[in-house]
Scaffold this motif. Structure first.
Motif, short mmCIF file in Angstrom:
data_model
loop_
_atom_site.label_atom_id
_atom_site.label_comp_id
_atom_site.label_asym_id
_atom_site.label_seq_id
_atom_site.Cartn_x
_atom_site.Cartn_y
_atom_site.Cartn_z
N VAL A 208 20.36 63.73 -44.52
CA VAL A 208 19.99 63.47 -45.92
C VAL A 208 21.16 63.75 -46.85
O VAL A 208 21.30 63.11 -47.91
CB VAL A 208 18.72 64.26 -46.33
CG1 VAL A 208 17.55 63.88 -45.45
CG2 VAL A 208 18.94 65.75 -46.30
N ARG A 209 22.04 64.68 -46.49
CA ARG A 209 23.26 64.88 -47.27
C ARG A 209 24.14 63.63 -47.23
O ARG A 209 24.68 63.20 -48.26
CB ARG A 209 24.05 66.07 -46.72
CG ARG A 209 23.45 67.43 -46.97
CD ARG A 209 23.60 67.88 -48.40
NE ARG A 209 23.35 69.30 -48.52
CZ ARG A 209 23.09 69.91 -49.68
NH1 ARG A 209 23.04 69.22 -50.80
NH2 ARG A 209 22.87 71.21 -49.71
N ARG A 210 24.31 63.06 -46.06
CA ARG A 210 25.11 61.84 -45.95
C ARG A 210 24.51 60.70 -46.76
O ARG A 210 25.24 59.82 -47.24
CB ARG A 210 25.25 61.43 -44.48
CG ARG A 210 26.20 62.31 -43.68
CD ARG A 210 26.55 61.68 -42.36
NE ARG A 210 25.39 61.60 -41.48
CZ ARG A 210 25.07 62.51 -40.57
NH1 ARG A 210 25.83 63.60 -40.43
NH2 ARG A 210 24.02 62.36 -39.80
N ALA A 211 23.18 60.71 -46.91
CA ALA A 211 22.52 59.68 -47.71
C ALA A 211 22.59 59.95 -49.20
O ALA A 211 22.11 59.14 -50.00
CB ALA A 211 21.05 59.55 -47.27
N GLY A 212 23.17 61.10 -49.59
CA GLY A 212 23.41 61.37 -51.01
C GLY A 212 22.55 62.44 -51.63
O GLY A 212 22.65 62.68 -52.85
#
Length: 230
Positions: A208-212
């Motif tokens: 979810v971090r990579r998704a922003g």
């Protein structure tokens, strides 16, 4: 302890008459509520330690905080096992209601969205339900937070974590999750029943971090203290 199929208005643990919560006052008071813990990873910590453990000071995990309501000890551990493996959904309702009350009592930050840790479709089909979703339902009802069951997906059928050490658990969960759309600026909570090493939640938090996602917290019913998550 009875651990049975309680009748409405009767305690799920001792069978005595109780109110809507599902546990009598005595059993409710005797639950293994978690004491002082590292605010970043949720592992037990001396009250005088300043809020963060040494591991999180050196190498913080990809989530901002962990809120665990209980230690993973009797009777909560048996309630969770009966929920997951015997399909006793009544325990999800009871534990979820207690979580909601405790989160409010602790002044927990309320997110915009709850993301229950997803099961792989094969495991979901075999079990018939996702225990994280069922525990989340009373929280959603109490706080009106959006529950999203589709945004995060289990991308591969990982081996069971039971019996694996911390290193093997992290390896097992690497790349296990995917996100279906942008989460730019999102304020979310990842919710699960039990946190042990933290490998599952770390893998999901990275996705979810990579998704922003901007703020990522973790809420768990119980925290096991036998492993480090770093």
């Amino acid at each position: 302890m009875v651990y049975g199929w309680p009748r409405s208005g009767w305690c799920a643990l001792c069978g005595q008459h109780c109110a809507d919560l599902g546990l009598c006052p005595g059993c409710l008071a005797d639950l293994p509520y978690q004491g002082p813990a590292c605010r970043r990873c949720g592992l037990p910590l001396a009250a005088s330690a300043g809020g963060l453990c040494g591991d999180c000071l050196i190498a913080p995990p990809p989530y901002d905080e962990v809120v665990a309501i209980f230690d993973y000890a009797e009777p909560v551990d048996i309630m969770i096992q009966r929920l997951k493996f015997d399909g006793r959904l009544v325990y999800a309702r009871i534990l979820g209601k207690i979580m909601a009350i405790e989160l409010e009592r602790r002044g927990a930050h309320l997110p915009r969205m709850i993301l229950p840790v997803p099961l792989h479709p094969d495991r979901l089909a075999a079990r018939g339900f996702n225990q994280a979703v069922e525990i989340a339902r009373p929280l959603v009802a109490r706080y009106g937070i959006r529950l999203d069951r589709a945004l995060c997906r289990r991308m591969r059928a990982t081996a069971g974590q039971t019996g694996l050490d911390a290193v093997a658990r992290r390896r097992n969960m690497r790349g296990a999750f995917g996100v279906t759309s942008s989460m730019a600026g999102a304020d979310v909570v990842l919710l699960d029943d039990v946190m042990t090493t933290g490998s599952t939640l770390e893998s999901l938090a990275l996705a979810v971090r990579r998704a922003g996602a901007q703020r990522v917290a973790v809420w768990v019913c119980a925290r096991a203290a036998s492993f480090r998550s770093g």
